[in-house]
Design a protein around this motif. Structure first.
Motif, PDB file in Angstrom:
ATOM      1  N   VAL A  60       0.834  -1.202   0.000  1.00 42.17           N
ATOM      2  CA  VAL A  60       0.000   0.000   0.000  1.00 42.17           C
ATOM      3  C   VAL A  60       0.872   1.258   0.000  1.00 42.17           C
ATOM      4  CG1 VAL A  60      -1.709   1.309   1.320  1.00 42.17           C
ATOM      5  CG2 VAL A  60      -1.937  -1.170   1.094  1.00 42.17           C
ATOM      6  N   HIS A  61       1.947   1.234   0.761  1.00 39.33           N
ATOM      7  CA  HIS A  61       2.848   2.386   0.814  1.00 39.33           C
ATOM      8  C   HIS A  61       3.429   2.675  -0.564  1.00 39.33           C
ATOM      9  CE1 HIS A  61       6.511   4.701   1.885  1.00 39.33           C
ATOM     10  NE2 HIS A  61       5.763   5.161   2.882  1.00 39.33           N
ATOM     11  N   ALA A  62       3.795   1.632  -1.306  1.00 42.26           N
ATOM     12  CA  ALA A  62       4.362   1.821  -2.643  1.00 42.26           C
ATOM     13  C   ALA A  62       3.349   2.446  -3.595  1.00 42.26           C
ATOM     14  CB  ALA A  62       4.846   0.481  -3.188  1.00 42.26           C
ATOM     15  N   LEU A  63       2.104   1.989  -3.540  1.00 35.79           N
ATOM     16  CA  LEU A  63       1.077   2.527  -4.432  1.00 35.79           C
ATOM     17  C   LEU A  63       0.686   3.956  -4.050  1.00 35.79           C
ATOM     18  CD1 LEU A  63      -1.156  -0.652  -4.814  1.00 35.79           C
ATOM     19  CD2 LEU A  63       0.262   0.407  -6.599  1.00 35.79           C
ATOM     20  N   LEU A  64       0.664   4.238  -2.747  1.00 38.73           N
ATOM     21  CA  LEU A  64       0.297   5.582  -2.303  1.00 38.73           C
ATOM     22  C   LEU A  64       1.367   6.617  -2.624  1.00 38.73           C
ATOM     23  CD1 LEU A  64      -1.244   4.976   1.247  1.00 38.73           C
ATOM     24  CD2 LEU A  64      -2.456   5.807  -0.777  1.00 38.73           C
ATOM     25  N   HIS A  65       2.628   6.208  -2.539  1.00 35.88           N
ATOM     26  CA  HIS A  65       3.724   7.180  -2.612  1.00 35.88           C
ATOM     27  C   HIS A  65       4.556   7.055  -3.887  1.00 35.88           C
ATOM     28  CE1 HIS A  65       2.989   8.570   1.487  1.00 35.88           C
ATOM     29  NE2 HIS A  65       2.801   7.299   1.808  1.00 35.88           N
ATOM     30  N   GLY A  66       4.045   6.331  -4.881  1.00 32.45           N
ATOM     31  CA  GLY A  66       4.774   6.242  -6.141  1.00 32.45           C
ATOM     32  C   GLY A  66       6.078   5.495  -6.015  1.00 32.45           C
ATOM     33  N   GLY A  67       6.049   4.381  -5.294  1.00 33.02           N
ATOM     34  CA  GLY A  67       7.254   3.575  -5.123  1.00 33.02           C
ATOM     35  C   GLY A  67       7.743   2.995  -6.434  1.00 33.02           C
ATOM     36  N   HIS A  68       8.933   2.435  -6.416  1.00 31.91           N
ATOM     37  CA  HIS A  68       9.588   1.901  -7.614  1.00 31.91           C
ATOM     38  C   HIS A  68       8.900   0.603  -8.026  1.00 31.91           C
ATOM     39  CE1 HIS A  68      12.736   1.531 -10.528  1.00 31.91           C
ATOM     40  NE2 HIS A  68      13.172   0.390 -10.035  1.00 31.91           N
ATOM     41  N   LEU A  69       8.098   0.662  -9.103  1.00 28.62           N
ATOM     42  CA  LEU A  69       7.313  -0.497  -9.550  1.00 28.62           C
ATOM     43  C   LEU A  69       7.469  -0.688 -11.068  1.00 28.62           C
ATOM     44  CD1 LEU A  69       4.042   0.314  -7.543  1.00 28.62           C
ATOM     45  CD2 LEU A  69       5.771  -1.404  -6.928  1.00 28.62           C
ATOM     46  N   PRO A  70       8.682  -0.921 -11.557  1.00 27.28           N
ATOM     47  CA  PRO A  70       8.901  -0.965 -13.010  1.00 27.28           C
ATOM     48  C   PRO A  70       8.192  -2.110 -13.716  1.00 27.28           C
ATOM     49  CG  PRO A  70      10.868  -1.672 -11.827  1.00 27.28           C
ATOM     50  CD  PRO A  70       9.937  -1.107 -10.807  1.00 27.28           C
ATOM     51  N   ALA A  71       7.968  -3.233 -13.039  1.00 29.01           N
ATOM     52  CA  ALA A  71       7.317  -4.366 -13.696  1.00 29.01           C
ATOM     53  C   ALA A  71       5.804  -4.203 -13.785  1.00 29.01           C
ATOM     54  CB  ALA A  71       7.648  -5.669 -12.960  1.00 29.01           C
ATOM     55  N   LEU A  72       5.239  -3.234 -13.077  1.00 26.52           N
ATOM     56  CA  LEU A  72       3.808  -2.931 -13.192  1.00 26.52           C
ATOM     57  C   LEU A  72       3.630  -2.023 -14.397  1.00 26.52           C
ATOM     58  CD1 LEU A  72       0.922  -3.101 -12.061  1.00 26.52           C
ATOM     59  CD2 LEU A  72       1.475  -1.137 -10.599  1.00 26.52           C
ATOM     60  N   GLN A  73       3.091  -2.581 -15.477  1.00 24.28           N
ATOM     61  CA  GLN A  73       3.069  -1.874 -16.755  1.00 24.28           C
ATOM     62  C   GLN A  73       2.378  -0.523 -16.668  1.00 24.28           C
ATOM     63  OE1 GLN A  73       0.564  -1.147 -19.157  1.00 24.28           O
ATOM     64  NE2 GLN A  73       2.060  -0.467 -20.702  1.00 24.28           N
ATOM     65  N   ALA A  74       1.272  -0.449 -15.924  1.00 21.09           N
ATOM     66  CA  ALA A  74       0.553   0.814 -15.799  1.00 21.09           C
ATOM     67  C   ALA A  74       1.407   1.877 -15.133  1.00 21.09           C
ATOM     68  CB  ALA A  74      -0.743   0.598 -15.016  1.00 21.09           C
ATOM     69  N   SER A  75       2.268   1.473 -14.209  1.00 21.48           N
ATOM     70  CA  SER A  75       3.167   2.414 -13.547  1.00 21.48           C
ATOM     71  C   SER A  75       4.306   2.800 -14.481  1.00 21.48           C
ATOM     72  CB  SER A  75       3.716   1.798 -12.265  1.00 21.48           C
ATOM     73  OG  SER A  75       4.654   2.649 -11.644  1.00 21.48           O
ATOM     74  N   ARG A  76       4.895   1.814 -15.136  1.00 23.26           N
ATOM     75  CA  ARG A  76       6.042   2.075 -16.016  1.00 23.26           C
ATOM     76  C   ARG A  76       5.661   3.002 -17.173  1.00 23.26           C
ATOM     77  NH1 ARG A  76       6.854  -2.731 -17.331  1.00 23.26           N
ATOM     78  NH2 ARG A  76       6.040  -2.739 -19.472  1.00 23.26           N
ATOM     79  N   SER A  77       4.451   2.836 -17.703  1.00 23.17           N
ATOM     80  CA  SER A  77       4.017   3.628 -18.850  1.00 23.17           C
ATOM     81  C   SER A  77       3.462   4.992 -18.449  1.00 23.17           C
ATOM     82  CB  SER A  77       2.943   2.863 -19.624  1.00 23.17           C
ATOM     83  OG  SER A  77       1.774   2.706 -18.827  1.00 23.17           O
TER      84      SER A  77
END
Length: 493
Positions: A60-77
């Motif tokens: 939850v902390h990663a999703l709330l604060h823009g954590g490093h999620l390169p393999a999540l396509q929606a985040s990477r794009s």
């Protein structure tokens, strides 16, 4: 990483027509709400010491604060616009104490307390869809309803399809197993001294239940990392502590036929059925049967370290867990009878305790355990994936020289009081540790010719992070982004 589709059988406990109607009504209400903003209900569970609280906090902390999620396509794009906490859908479920757990990790550098009850968070994601039609319809939000519950409760669900005699036979067989017998001996001795055909004696029944609970607790805390510990509420009784529904034990059947209604055996049978009725079935109907997707966290390393018997026990527990899932592809029709779990992740936690060159082997061990379980509990169209993760990475990678060879190690700050080879750590100094190697073939860990592969583990403190507003957001992790991509890629398309 292994992914498979599992055909065939569903887990269907003994439900009444009224139960089915209630599940259908719950699902219809949920489907109606989804017309405004879609939602996906994700269960997060795991057996003892698997790290459920840390996992949910980090995710939850990663999703709330823009954590490093390169393999999540929606985040990477760049399509993942943001996330926010919103009011959870269930007013009768405790809220997951996210802020307290984040404070423990970031500021106290301590691990938060483990899961003791069911809790929930709703996280709303805002995203830019891929589809032009979806953008036209304005479907740019998704509710994630995250439900955290103890894995021991999940192991109670197979009891719904058992009678008391079957439960007793299986529980006593486990108690008499060589790996458990010493822990169970006080209970087994006390049980031998009672006659189930005689009239119920409440103090005697309470003492038996106390000894049986002590045996289950000893298994949970054992260095052998035992996993099969139903009834789960005996270890986490909450408001039910001391109630008749938690004052029963398994007994050998009386030798002289059916016992009288006022007998100890009949009372234990009645209380077992009460446990199913007032504890297990409400959990199934109110929470478990409403899940769309499921994450099961597994402390695979502890079982490996404890040896072949612990791994066999863990395999049996995973088999029991898999048999509980009402799995399959969701459709409009299936929603009328309650959602099915269409994606399941089994994650081996604490991968940061090993050098990255050992992660494939760790994943292979878990996959081997889940494969055995798949043979016993077939699915109907659900996708299952296994992976090795670290919810919060407490170590960094290092190397060490041994003779002419360089070996992969991990470096971190062991918690105060942890020991290796007679050395006790103070909780402040960083050390490098070579934990050992796993076999390339996971089958070598189990079976009649298997041997123990002892690994040198310590519990590390959470990492020291820069908590200033300008610091890089998110907690360090291993593969949380891959896990999110598997679970949510279709929902964020």
């Amino acid at each position: 990483m292994t992914q498979t589709s599992c055909p065939d059988r569903l887990f269907l406990p003994n439900l009444t027509v009224l139960d089915d109607v209630r599940l259908g009504a719950q699902s219809l209400v949920s489907s109606a709400a989804d017309l405004a903003t879609p939602s996906v209900r994700i269960g997060i569970t795991g057996l003892s010491r698997a790290g459920k609280t840390v996992f949910l906090t980090s995710l939850v902390h990663a999703l709330l604060h823009g954590g490093h999620l390169p393999a999540l396509q929606a985040s990477r794009s760049g399509r993942l616009i943001g996330a926010s906490l919103t009011q959870q859908p269930d007013d009768d479920v405790a809220r997951f104490a996210l802020e307290d757990h984040v404070h423990d990790l970031l500021h106290n550098r301590t691990w938060p307390n483990s899961t003791r009850q069911i809790s929930e968070l709703r996280l709303t994601l805002r995203f830019e869809p891929n589809s032009a039609l979806a953008r036209t319809l304005g479907r740019t939000s998704l509710h994630l309803d995250l439900v955290d519950y103890p894995g021991e409760w999940l192991l109670d669900l197979p009891l719904l399809d058992q009678d008391y005699e079957t439960f007793s036979r299986e529980a006593l067989t486990r108690a008499r197993d060589p790996e458990r017998k010493a822990l169970a001996q006080p209970f087994l001795d006390a049980m031998r001294r009672v006659d189930g055909a005689k009239a119920l004696d409440e103090p005697q029944a309470a003492r038996l239940a106390e000894l049986y609970t002590q045996y289950l607790r000893a298994c949970k805390e054992s260095e052998n990392a035992l996993s099969m510990l139903p009834p789960g509420r005996f270890l986490m009784p909450g408001e039910l502590e001391g109630s008749p529904a938690l004052t029963f034990v398994p007994l050998d059947p009386p030798l002289n036929g059916k016992p009288a209604k006022n007998s100890l055996y009949a009372a234990m049978e009645h209380r077992f059925e009460a446990y199913k009725r007032v504890v297990v079935k409400p959990f199934f109907i109110n929470h478990f049967a409403r899940l769309d997707r499921q994450i099961v966290l597994v402390d695979t390393l502890a079982a490996i370290n404890a040896g072949p018997s612990a791994l066999s026990d863990l395999r049996d527990a995973l088999s029991a867990i898999l048999s509980c899932f009402k799995a399959g592809e969701n459709s409009i029709l299936s929603k009328l009878f309650g959602p099915r779990i269409d994606k399941i992740v089994f994650a081996a936690t604490k991968a940061d305790h090993l050098h990255h060159t050992q992660h494939d082997q760790l994943e292979a061990v878990l996959d081997h355990l889940v494969n055995d379980a798949r043979k016993k509990a077939l699915f109907s169209g659900a996708k299952v994936e296994t992976m090795a993760i670290a919810s919060v990475r407490a170590t960094r990678e290092a190397s060490a020289k041994t003779g002419n060879d360089t070996i992969g190690a991990v470096a971190g700050v062991p918690m105060k009081g942890e020991t290796i080879n007679g050395q006790t750590f103070d909780g402040e100094r960083e050390v490098a540790i070579f934990p050992g190697d796993l076999p390339a073939d996971p089958a070598k860990l189990m079976g009649p010719t298997a041997k123990t592969y002892p690994l040198r583990f310590v519990r590390f403190r959470p990492p020291k992070l820069d908590t200033r507003p300008t610091a890089k957001p998110g907690l360090p992790h291993i593969r949380l982004d891959r896990l999110l991509q598997f679970l949510l890629s279709d929902k964020l398309a």
